[in-house]
Every structure is written in C-alpha cells, then in structure tokens.
Scaffold this motif. Structure first.
Motif, mmCIF file in Angstrom:
data_model
loop_
_atom_site.group_PDB
_atom_site.id
_atom_site.type_symbol
_atom_site.label_atom_id
_atom_site.label_comp_id
_atom_site.label_asym_id
_atom_site.label_seq_id
_atom_site.Cartn_x
_atom_site.Cartn_y
_atom_site.Cartn_z
ATOM 1 N N THR A 278 9.313 1.128 14.556
ATOM 2 C CA THR A 278 9.865 1.857 13.415
ATOM 3 C C THR A 278 11.288 1.417 13.134
ATOM 4 O O THR A 278 11.678 1.249 11.966
ATOM 5 N N GLN B 85 11.190 -1.677 11.257
ATOM 6 C CA GLN B 85 10.910 -1.418 9.849
ATOM 7 C C GLN B 85 12.174 -0.988 9.103
ATOM 8 O O GLN B 85 12.360 -1.304 7.929
ATOM 9 N N GLN C 5 4.956 -11.544 11.505
ATOM 10 C CA GLN C 5 4.527 -10.164 11.741
ATOM 11 C C GLN C 5 3.414 -10.094 12.782
ATOM 12 O O GLN C 5 3.366 -9.171 13.607
ATOM 13 N N CYS D 157 12.551 5.531 8.310
ATOM 14 C CA CYS D 157 12.455 4.566 9.411
ATOM 15 C C CYS D 157 13.571 4.778 10.423
ATOM 16 O O CYS D 157 13.350 4.715 11.637
ATOM 17 N N LYS E 20 14.140 -4.088 8.387
ATOM 18 C CA LYS E 20 13.448 -4.780 7.287
ATOM 19 C C LYS E 20 13.757 -4.106 5.954
ATOM 20 O O LYS E 20 13.974 -4.789 4.937
ATOM 21 N N SER F 236 3.997 2.008 12.070
ATOM 22 C CA SER F 236 4.403 1.797 13.460
ATOM 23 C C SER F 236 3.531 2.587 14.436
ATOM 24 O O SER F 236 3.144 2.073 15.490
#
Length: 285
Positions: free
Chosen positions: A33, A36, A13, A163, A39, A218
């Motif tokens: 974003t 994310q 990260q 996201c 993820k 973000s």
C-alpha cells in the motif's frame, strides 16, 4: 515507445511484488500500500512538472513540457542502479521453469481465482470512476466538461491519502477489518452516485470511493501471494493480468450508460463492489 513503457511497467509490477515479499517478513499488505502511495505521488506530480517545464519555471533545456520524460527517466535509472547493488537473498529455483499453461492452472485454486477476480473489480472501479465521475456531474448538475474535470483530481487526492493512511492502519489493525471498512466506503459511494443530485453528496461519493478503493489492490494481492508461497512469481503474473478489468468494466459501463444514463454505469461498478464483499472471508489476517 508506448509499447515499451507498457511492457516495462508490466514486467516491473509482476516482479516487484514477489521481490518485496522476500524483503518484508511482516505486514506485506501495508508495504504494498505504501508503494501505491509513492506511485500515486508520481501520477499526481506529472502534470505539474510538465506545466512548470512549459512555463519555464524549471530549466527545461529546450524540452518545454517534455522535460517530464528525462526527469522520470533519471529517477527510473537511479532506482534500477540502487536495486542492482542491493543484495537480496532469493529462494533458489528448482526444476523447470513454469510455462504459461502452468501459471493459468493456478486459477484452479479457489483463492487464486477469487483474488484474480477481485483485482479485476478493483481496477474496473478505479478506471470506471475516473471516466464516469465527470459525466455524472455533467448529467446531474448541468456542468461543463471543464467544471466537471475536478472530479478526477478529487478521486486521485483521496486515493493518495488512502494509500498513505492505509499503510499505517494495516499495521495497527487486522487486514480483514480494514478491508471491510474500505469496501463499505465503496458501497456508500455507489449509493451516493446512484441518488446524488447535489454537489456536496456527489463530491462525498467520489471521495469515498477514492479512499475505499485505494487499499483493495494491496490486500487482495498480498492474500494471493501468501496463499501459494511456492509459486509467488506465477501468482504475481496472474494478478497483474487481472488489470485487464480496466478494459472490461468501462466497456460494460459504456453499454449501460447508453441504455439508461450514468446510473447504469454506476450499477456496473456496484456489481464489482458487491463481489468484493464476498471476498471478505478470504482475507485471513
């Protein structure tokens, strides 16, 4: 094993966000974003992959639910292999390497310090909602833990949707405008969790905080990186340090809930949301 996972994830990260800023010359917040969102997909699918392995719906090679680990290991190794053969021009490092003290000194810059606190608040609300939302449903509606567990899934569903759609909205509107909308949704959520006494209102509050909080990381992270472009690596490390807000907030929320009930835990999260409103003027795009 858990230590290696934690250390590796932190290193990834910390390095990934400055790396992305070298590749993406446009809207950095929108790209982060979308990352994310990917993820969130991994987090959302993990229990289902484990369940399918345990039920024999997938070839588990004798691993059962543990087949999840080799699957994610292969994906991780493939990502590392693709990245290793990808040519990315990086700025040449000059002078001596920055020490921990040099990095911490960057907190003397107002935008870096305020962004650091913003990341703490974002993660605090994120972890706090996961732990508190089921307890609120149990306290207000008299539900069992099994019935209330859906609150966490609801939060993650709207966080994932946030996201995905946020990566689009951040390309068509100003980051400051979208940040205001996101934090306003979080504020409405706090109000709903304060006074809500029925399932519909409480579900709506959980959905609002899930969507609103999905893009805060973000936007704040990108503002910090862009504010000190000559120290991206150091700033990125400091922002990842801000993840310890996920430890501080639940601790304070625990004390507050023991004193006055779950409304006290919501009040602690509301302080974090109030701080994010003060950060609005720091969002430059």
């Amino acid at each position: 094993t858990f230590s290696l996972l934690g250390i590796g994830n932190t290193l990834m990260q910390t390095s990934l966000n400055p790396l992305v800023s070298l590749v993406i010359k446009g809207n950095l917040a929108a790209t982060l974003t979308f990352g994310q969102f990917v993820k969130a997909i991994a987090s959302f699918l993990a229990p289902y992959i484990a369940m399918w392995g345990a039920m024999g719906a997938l070839p588990s090679f004798g691993y059962g639910w543990r087949v999840l680990f080799p699957i994610y290991m292969i994906i991780g190794m493939a990502a590392a292999a693709f990245l290793s053969v990808t040519s990315i021009p990086e700025d040449e490092e000059t002078g001596k390497a920055s020490s921990l003290a040099d990095s911490v000194k960057l907190l003397g810059k107002p935008i870096v310090l305020l962004s650091f606190i913003g990341i703490m608040c974002h993660v605090g609300v994120d972890v706090g909602t996961n732990t508190t939302a089921p307890k609120i449903l149990m306290e207000r509606l008299g539900w069992t833990l099994n019935d209330a567990a859906f609150a966490t899934s609801l939060y993650f569903i709207f966080r994932t949707v946030g996201c995905l759609t946020g990566s689009f909205f951040l390309r068509v509107m100003k980051a400051r405008t979208f940040f205001i909308i996101s934090v306003s949704m979080m504020a409405l959520s706090m109000l709903g969790m304060f006074v809500g006494t029925n399932q519909t209102l409480l579900y709506a509050a959980i959905a609002l905080v899930g969507y609103g909080n999905s893009n805060v990381f973000s936007i704040v992270f990108s503002q910090a990186l862009l504010s000190v472009p000559e120290s991206k690596n150091e700033v990125s490390g400091l922002m990842i340090m801000g993840l310890f807000g996920g430890t501080v907030f639940p601790l304070l929320m625990g004390f507050a809930s023991d004193a006055v009930g779950q409304v006290g835990a919501v009040a602690v999260m509301a302080v974090g949301v109030a701080y994010l409103f003060t950060y609005v003027n720091k969002v430059k795009q």
